[in-house]
Scaffold this motif. Structure first.
Motif, PDB file in Angstrom:
ATOM      1  N   ARG A  48       1.870   6.513  -5.539  1.00  0.00           N
ATOM      2  CA  ARG A  48       1.326   6.757  -6.889  1.00  0.00           C
ATOM      3  C   ARG A  48       0.087   7.665  -6.811  1.00  0.00           C
ATOM      4  NH1 ARG A  48       3.609   5.085 -10.979  1.00  0.00           N
ATOM      5  NH2 ARG A  48       5.004   3.283 -11.082  1.00  0.00           N
ATOM      6  N   ASN A  49      -0.716   7.465  -5.798  1.00  0.00           N
ATOM      7  CA  ASN A  49      -1.893   8.299  -5.594  1.00  0.00           C
ATOM      8  C   ASN A  49      -1.488   9.757  -5.349  1.00  0.00           C
ATOM      9  OD1 ASN A  49      -4.671   8.821  -5.318  1.00  0.00           O
ATOM     10  ND2 ASN A  49      -4.695   8.312  -3.148  1.00  0.00           N
ATOM     11  N   VAL A  56       0.831  -1.214   0.000  1.00  0.00           N
ATOM     12  CA  VAL A  56       0.000   0.000   0.000  1.00  0.00           C
ATOM     13  C   VAL A  56       0.865   1.263   0.000  1.00  0.00           C
ATOM     14  CG1 VAL A  56      -1.680   1.327   1.370  1.00  0.00           C
ATOM     15  CG2 VAL A  56      -2.021  -1.117   1.000  1.00  0.00           C
ATOM     16  N   LYS A  70       3.616   1.905  -1.727  1.00  0.00           N
ATOM     17  CA  LYS A  70       3.876   2.246  -3.131  1.00  0.00           C
ATOM     18  C   LYS A  70       2.602   2.734  -3.816  1.00  0.00           C
ATOM     19  CE  LYS A  70       5.479   0.308  -7.528  1.00  0.00           C
ATOM     20  NZ  LYS A  70       6.068  -0.866  -8.216  1.00  0.00           N
ATOM     21  N   GLN A  71       1.491   2.055  -3.552  1.00  0.00           N
ATOM     22  CA  GLN A  71       0.224   2.428  -4.191  1.00  0.00           C
ATOM     23  C   GLN A  71      -0.205   3.838  -3.785  1.00  0.00           C
ATOM     24  OE1 GLN A  71      -2.155  -0.846  -2.812  1.00  0.00           O
ATOM     25  NE2 GLN A  71      -1.183  -2.316  -4.195  1.00  0.00           N
TER      26      GLN A  71
END
Length: 346
Positions: free
Chosen positions: A86-87, A80, A82-83
């Motif tokens: 990106r967000n 999460v 890394k995710q």
């Protein structure tokens, strides 16, 4: 950079006294704007200016992973981090929304995400691919902790060079409430059971497990409470170290530091250990629901500006609080005095 870290300028109390006297000439009953008046005085002392400005704010979000997540201490998997980075980069996170609202300069820095991220807007300053699992080994080497701090320091100087008039620090790293609780246990001497919170929303079983993991890890790592770098290296996080360095950088330039919630307050405690004068440049923006935050605030000696039951991180609480701090500066700059408005003081 130790010598630089310890050279934080003292705030100008005489400037604060003069501004306090000026505030008493504004068209209002003395003291009637409460803590706004106190904020204006503090900002004047920090910036050594009678009419300090805090706009535009600069927001630095440091992202890093934590090896301790492999012990099952978080509600979310490590991926999460890394995710969410990106967000941030795509403009969809809460800190993006609130940064746009306040006209902030926003930068996202990879200081230690466990995987590579390719994006033109990402500042890649990766020290290592996540920390070690401090239940089994030190989180990082002393050199890595210092490298992360140096990176934060330099990022603060850079955003100030670009025009930031105050600094908001944010973080993203699954597992970082575990690291923060461990650091606070070392600095406060309190039992870990008084400090551990639910983080991103863990179950009762995970909560008990998290508490025991930290307790055992502290026995194994045995960080030196008088050596902030040792604490960061043994049980800290790369983003916590970077925020610590960024605070030292901001204070060196007389730039106010808007401290977010629990994790950011822990970085403030570490920064103040390294250079006690840093504490004079800190404004704690909100009260987190994390139980350790109250104890951390008592050590910092600051009262939060707002309490909205926040526990997100990213710098969101500081960004939401910013307009209140800006109001304190506008009061100074734009309010009429009794004399200029031709109003009787009696």
């Amino acid at each position: 950079m130790k010598q630089i870290y310890e050279s934080t300028p003292k705030v100008n109390k005489e400037m604060g006294r003069q501004v306090g006297e000026y505030i008493n000439t504004l068209t209002k009953p003395i003291g009637s704007l409460g803590r706004l008046e106190e904020m204006a005085i503090n900002l004047a002392e920090m910036k050594n200016e009678p009419f300090p400005s805090v706009t535009p704010p600069g927001v630095l979000v440091f992202a890093a992973d934590h090896g301790i997540t492999s012990e099952g201490v978080s509600a979310y998997p490590q991926a999460v981090t890394k995710q969410m980075v990106r967000n941030f980069l795509n403009g969809g996170a809460a800190i993006n929304v609130f940064s746009r609202q306040i006209g902030a300069i926003l930068k996202v820095i990879d200081i230690g995400v466990a995987t590579d991220i390719e994006h033109e807007s990402l500042i890649n300053q990766k020290v290592r691919y996540g920390t070690g699992n401090f239940y089994l080994e030190d989180a990082m080497s002393r050199q890595e902790a210092e490298q992360a701090m140096d990176t934060g320091y330099n990022q603060a100087l850079q955003i100030i060079e670009e025009g930031a008039q105050c600094l908001i620090l944010g973080e993203m790293g699954i597992g970082n409430t575990t690291s923060s609780s461990a650091i606070l246990a070392v600095l406060s001497g309190k039992d870990i059971s008084q400090l551990v919170g639910r983080g991103t929303g863990i179950s009762d079983a995970t909560f008990l497990h998290k508490t025991e993991i930290i307790k055992q890890a502290l026995i194994r790592r045995n960080p030196n409470p008088n050596d902030p770098i040792d604490i960061l290296a043994k049980v800290g996080g790369l983003e916590i170290a970077a925020m610590t360095g960024a605070m030292l950088g901001a204070a060196s330039k007389r730039v106010p530091i808007l401290v977010d919630g629990f994790i950011c307050t822990i970085a403030a405690l570490v920064a103040s250990l390294i250079s006690p004068s840093v504490n004079d440049y800190i404004m704690v923006t909100h009260q987190s629901v994390e139980p350790g935050h109250n104890i951390a605030l008592s050590l910092v000696g600051k009262k939060p500006i707002i309490d909205l039951g926040l526990r997100l991180g990213e710098g969101t609480g500081a960004a939401i609080s910013f307009p209140i701090i800006q109001s304190a500066t506008l009061m100074l700059k734009e309010m009429a005095t009794f004399d200029s408005a031709g109003i009787s003081k009696k």
